[in-house]
Structures are given as C-alpha cells and as structure tokens.
Scaffold this active site. Structure first.
Site, PDB file in Angstrom:
ATOM      1  N   THR A  47       0.838  -1.213   0.000  1.00  0.00           N
ATOM      2  CA  THR A  47       0.000   0.000   0.000  1.00  0.00           C
ATOM      3  C   THR A  47       0.866   1.254   0.000  1.00  0.00           C
ATOM      4  O   THR A  47       0.543   2.242  -0.671  1.00  0.00           O
ATOM      5  CB  THR A  47      -0.962   0.005   1.202  1.00  0.00           C
ATOM      6  OG1 THR A  47      -1.788  -1.161   1.130  1.00  0.00           O
ATOM      7  CG2 THR A  47      -1.842   1.241   1.218  1.00  0.00           C
ATOM      8  N   CYS A  48       1.965   1.198   0.695  1.00  0.00           N
ATOM      9  CA  CYS A  48       2.867   2.343   0.772  1.00  0.00           C
ATOM     10  C   CYS A  48       3.452   2.686  -0.602  1.00  0.00           C
ATOM     11  O   CYS A  48       3.569   3.860  -0.961  1.00  0.00           O
ATOM     12  CB  CYS A  48       3.986   2.060   1.767  1.00  0.00           C
ATOM     13  SG  CYS A  48       3.401   1.575   3.406  1.00  0.00           S
ATOM     14  N   SER A  49       3.819   1.664  -1.362  1.00  0.00           N
ATOM     15  CA  SER A  49       4.464   1.857  -2.663  1.00  0.00           C
ATOM     16  C   SER A  49       3.497   2.013  -3.826  1.00  0.00           C
ATOM     17  O   SER A  49       3.844   2.603  -4.843  1.00  0.00           O
ATOM     18  CB  SER A  49       5.387   0.673  -2.969  1.00  0.00           C
ATOM     19  OG  SER A  49       6.478   0.668  -2.093  1.00  0.00           O
TER      20      SER A  49
END
Length: 156
Positions: A47-49
């Site tokens: 989700t971060c990337s």
C-alpha cells in the site's frame, strides 16, 4: 498520542543524498513553515508503494502551490529511504528515516508488528505549522482513507 496544538518532538534525522550522508534536526526541518508529514509502516511495502507515497508524488505541485513542504516518515534506515525515494521518483518529498523509531514513539504513533517487522509507524498524516500540529489523521488498522494526499489537501 500527539495532539493538535502540541509541538513536534525534537529529533535528528540522517539523510543520504547524491552528496553523501547529512543530518538535520526537526527544528531546521519543520520550523518556520507549514509541513505535511505522512507516515507509512514500511518502505517498499504494497500500500505504501502503490498508493500512499505515489499519491503525494502525483500531487506534490499542489502542496507546493499552497506553500506546504512534504515529508514521508518510516521506521527504516536512511539508505532504504533514499532507495525508495529514487525508485518512486519522489524527489519533491523529503524522506525521514526513523531507524530506531524514536520520533514515531515520541509521537505516540508506533505499533509493534511482532515477528513480521517489529516496531513500525502507524499509517497517519499530520499538518504542522512552525512545528506545531494543526491536523492529525490516523488510519484505522488495515485502512488507507484519511491519510492520503487527497485527504490532506482537503484539510489545507
């Protein structure tokens, strides 16, 4: 947990740049300006990337137009944060490596993921003006809704 109206904790951060290793403290980074600090549980994680960092990259010019500097915080080392910044073409965003998690813990926004990854930051975003928190958006576990670039722009 840090509250609206409170001062960001004092912290020194290490950065890896093309010129090498450098350090700056929170007063130099956040003093005298409006900033958005968004935290991710880990660099290079799904989700971060795929969503969190890319949203801020895509809208960086809109934050800049409002006079807001962007900072991405993660409990990772400075080398990992630099590699992630380069992989995501995130040059407009200052990457805050909180290797030992001391800043994240001082904010009261750390979580322990146990064997999966240990101490990490909860997913959140905050607005600070001259180092004083003016807005704080903390995600519910497993969610990505209130700390997105779009959500933070709407608060400014």
């Amino acid at each position: 947990m840090i509250k609206i109206g409170e001062q960001l904790p004092a912290q020194s951060f290490t950065f890896i740049t093309d010129a090498g290793k450098t350090e700056a403290d929170s007063t130099a980074l956040f003093g005298g300006k409006k900033v958005v600090i968004f935290a991710v549980p880990g660099a290079f994680t799904p989700t971060c990337s795929k969503a969190h960092l890319p949203g801020f990259v895509a809208l960086a010019d809109q934050f800049e137009a409002k006079g807001v500097s962007l900072y991405c915080l993660s409990v990772n080392d400075a080398f990992v944060m630099r590699a992630w910044q380069q992989a995501q073409n995130a040059g407009a965003i200052t990457m805050l490596a909180d290797g030992a998690g001391t800043f994240t813990q001082a904010l009261g926004l750390a979580k322990d993921t146990g064997e999966f990854g240990g101490l990490r930051a909860q997913r959140f975003a905050l607005v600070a003006d001259n180092g004083v928190v003016t807005a704080l958006q903390v995600e519910a576990p497993g969610k990505f809704e209130v700390s997105s670039a779009e959500a933070m722009l709407a608060l400014l």
